[in-house]
Design a protein around this motif. Structure first.
Motif, PDB file in Angstrom:
ATOM      1  N   MET A 129       0.859  -1.182   0.000  1.00  0.00           N
ATOM      2  CA  MET A 129       0.000   0.000   0.000  1.00  0.00           C
ATOM      3  C   MET A 129       0.901   1.239   0.000  1.00  0.00           C
ATOM      4  N   GLU A 130       0.551   2.171  -0.835  1.00  0.00           N
ATOM      5  CA  GLU A 130       1.314   3.421  -0.915  1.00  0.00           C
ATOM      6  C   GLU A 130       1.162   4.209   0.387  1.00  0.00           C
ATOM      7  N   GLU A 131       2.264   4.835   0.819  1.00  0.00           N
ATOM      8  CA  GLU A 131       2.249   5.613   2.063  1.00  0.00           C
ATOM      9  C   GLU A 131       2.555   7.077   1.744  1.00  0.00           C
ATOM     10  N   LEU A 132       1.751   7.965   2.297  1.00  0.00           N
ATOM     11  CA  LEU A 132       1.956   9.404   2.157  1.00  0.00           C
ATOM     12  C   LEU A 132       2.247   9.991   3.531  1.00  0.00           C
ATOM     13  N   HIS A 133       3.174  10.938   3.582  1.00  0.00           N
ATOM     14  CA  HIS A 133       3.541  11.596   4.840  1.00  0.00           C
ATOM     15  C   HIS A 133       2.953  13.002   4.854  1.00  0.00           C
ATOM     16  N   LEU A 134       2.270  13.324   5.931  1.00  0.00           N
ATOM     17  CA  LEU A 134       1.690  14.660   6.110  1.00  0.00           C
ATOM     18  C   LEU A 134       2.261  15.242   7.392  1.00  0.00           C
ATOM     19  N   ASP A 135       2.872  16.406   7.283  1.00  0.00           N
ATOM     20  CA  ASP A 135       3.477  17.060   8.437  1.00  0.00           C
ATOM     21  C   ASP A 135       2.823  18.430   8.599  1.00  0.00           C
ATOM     22  N   PHE A 136       1.993  18.559   9.624  1.00  0.00           N
ATOM     23  CA  PHE A 136       1.276  19.812   9.861  1.00  0.00           C
ATOM     24  C   PHE A 136       2.058  20.674  10.841  1.00  0.00           C
ATOM     25  N   ALA A 137       2.574  21.789  10.355  1.00  0.00           N
ATOM     26  CA  ALA A 137       3.365  22.682  11.183  1.00  0.00           C
ATOM     27  C   ALA A 137       2.499  23.576  12.066  1.00  0.00           C
ATOM     28  N   ASP A 138       1.274  23.851  11.614  1.00  0.00           N
ATOM     29  CA  ASP A 138       0.421  24.735  12.415  1.00  0.00           C
ATOM     30  C   ASP A 138      -1.047  24.306  12.338  1.00  0.00           C
ATOM     31  N   LEU A 139      -1.829  24.813  13.271  1.00  0.00           N
ATOM     32  CA  LEU A 139      -3.248  24.458  13.358  1.00  0.00           C
ATOM     33  C   LEU A 139      -4.056  24.971  12.174  1.00  0.00           C
ATOM     34  N   LYS A 140      -3.673  26.107  11.630  1.00  0.00           N
ATOM     35  CA  LYS A 140      -4.429  26.678  10.513  1.00  0.00           C
ATOM     36  C   LYS A 140      -4.401  25.749   9.303  1.00  0.00           C
ATOM     37  N   GLU A 141      -3.237  25.162   8.997  1.00  0.00           N
ATOM     38  CA  GLU A 141      -3.143  24.240   7.863  1.00  0.00           C
ATOM     39  C   GLU A 141      -3.892  22.941   8.171  1.00  0.00           C
ATOM     40  N   LEU A 142      -3.811  22.477   9.400  1.00  0.00           N
ATOM     41  CA  LEU A 142      -4.566  21.287   9.795  1.00  0.00           C
ATOM     42  C   LEU A 142      -6.062  21.540   9.627  1.00  0.00           C
ATOM     43  N   LEU A 185       1.075  15.759  13.705  1.00  0.00           N
ATOM     44  CA  LEU A 185       0.244  16.893  14.112  1.00  0.00           C
ATOM     45  C   LEU A 185       1.128  18.019  14.647  1.00  0.00           C
ATOM     46  N   PRO A 186       0.609  19.269  14.679  1.00  0.00           N
ATOM     47  CA  PRO A 186       1.400  20.385  15.207  1.00  0.00           C
ATOM     48  C   PRO A 186       1.908  20.078  16.613  1.00  0.00           C
ATOM     49  N   ASP A 187       3.167  20.381  16.845  1.00  0.00           N
ATOM     50  CA  ASP A 187       3.838  20.199  18.137  1.00  0.00           C
ATOM     51  C   ASP A 187       4.000  18.743  18.554  1.00  0.00           C
ATOM     52  N   ALA A 188       3.735  17.788  17.659  1.00  0.00           N
ATOM     53  CA  ALA A 188       3.937  16.369  17.979  1.00  0.00           C
ATOM     54  C   ALA A 188       5.323  15.944  17.507  1.00  0.00           C
ATOM     55  N   LEU A 189       5.893  14.986  18.194  1.00  0.00           N
ATOM     56  CA  LEU A 189       7.207  14.480  17.826  1.00  0.00           C
ATOM     57  C   LEU A 189       7.119  13.299  16.864  1.00  0.00           C
ATOM     58  N   ASP A 190       6.082  12.490  17.026  1.00  0.00           N
ATOM     59  CA  ASP A 190       5.960  11.274  16.232  1.00  0.00           C
ATOM     60  C   ASP A 190       4.768  11.345  15.286  1.00  0.00           C
ATOM     61  N   ALA A 191       4.940  10.708  14.133  1.00  0.00           N
ATOM     62  CA  ALA A 191       3.857  10.598  13.169  1.00  0.00           C
ATOM     63  C   ALA A 191       2.939   9.449  13.567  1.00  0.00           C
ATOM     64  N   LEU A 192       1.645   9.629  13.342  1.00  0.00           N
ATOM     65  CA  LEU A 192       0.660   8.585  13.634  1.00  0.00           C
ATOM     66  C   LEU A 192       0.218   7.943  12.326  1.00  0.00           C
ATOM     67  N   PRO A 193       0.214   6.618  12.269  1.00  0.00           N
ATOM     68  CA  PRO A 193      -0.238   5.942  11.056  1.00  0.00           C
ATOM     69  C   PRO A 193      -1.751   5.765  11.045  1.00  0.00           C
ATOM     70  N   VAL A 194      -2.324   5.874   9.865  1.00  0.00           N
ATOM     71  CA  VAL A 194      -3.749   5.603   9.680  1.00  0.00           C
ATOM     72  C   VAL A 194      -3.934   5.161   8.232  1.00  0.00           C
ATOM     73  N   SER A 195      -4.743   4.143   8.029  1.00  0.00           N
ATOM     74  CA  SER A 195      -5.029   3.744   6.658  1.00  0.00           C
ATOM     75  C   SER A 195      -6.342   4.370   6.230  1.00  0.00           C
ATOM     76  N   GLY A 196      -6.493   4.544   4.935  1.00  0.00           N
ATOM     77  CA  GLY A 196      -7.703   5.181   4.444  1.00  0.00           C
ATOM     78  C   GLY A 196      -7.916   4.920   2.967  1.00  0.00           C
ATOM     79  N   LYS A 197      -8.945   5.576   2.438  1.00  0.00           N
ATOM     80  CA  LYS A 197      -9.219   5.463   1.009  1.00  0.00           C
ATOM     81  C   LYS A 197      -9.683   6.818   0.489  1.00  0.00           C
ATOM     82  N   VAL A 198      -9.447   7.032  -0.800  1.00  0.00           N
ATOM     83  CA  VAL A 198      -9.781   8.297  -1.449  1.00  0.00           C
ATOM     84  C   VAL A 198     -11.296   8.413  -1.608  1.00  0.00           C
ATOM     85  N   VAL A 199     -11.852   9.521  -1.083  1.00  0.00           N
ATOM     86  CA  VAL A 199     -13.291   9.777  -1.182  1.00  0.00           C
ATOM     87  C   VAL A 199     -13.585  11.160  -1.788  1.00  0.00           C
TER      88      VAL A 199
END
Length: 108
Positions: free
Chosen positions: A1-14, A47-61
């Motif tokens: 399964m393809e993996e994408l990384h999302l890094d949110f630096a601030d709450l506004k972008e989240l 997430l903003p101010d988090a040290l570790d990335a959280l994994p979640v699987s999903g599908k395009v909707v």
């Protein structure tokens, strides 16, 4: 399964990327790459101010193609399928004061 990384630096972008209308939670992923509805993906979300990335699987909707008639960026909405780290709850807690805002998002 393809993996994408999302890094949110601030709450506004989240806030702009979160799709609260989706029952299990979803995130808009800015990308010019074409995907099909129902395509399965793995996300690693920091997430903003988090040290570790959280994994979640999903599908395009949701798909916003390049050169859409709106001013929205190209990308996909990925609904959470396997959220064992409770990413949706963590996002909604971070955005608790913003979710009722009328500020535009990437999906609406």
């Amino acid at each position: 399964m393809e993996e994408l990384h999302l890094d949110f630096a601030d709450l506004k972008e989240l806030y702009r990327c979160y799709m609260p209308a989706m029952k299990n939670g979803a995130l808009f992923v800015r990308t010019a790459r074409p995907y099909k509805m129902g395509h399965s993906l793995a996300l690693r979300v920091t997430l903003p101010d988090a040290l570790d990335a959280l994994p979640v699987s999903g599908k395009v909707v949701w798909i916003t193609p390049q050169n859409a008639h709106s001013a929205q960026p190209a990308g996909i909405g990925v609904v959470f399928i396997d959220d064992k780290y409770q990413l949706q709850d963590k996002i909604e807690k971070l955005l608790s004061g913003m979710l009722e805002s009328h500020e535009s998002t990437y999906s609406l």
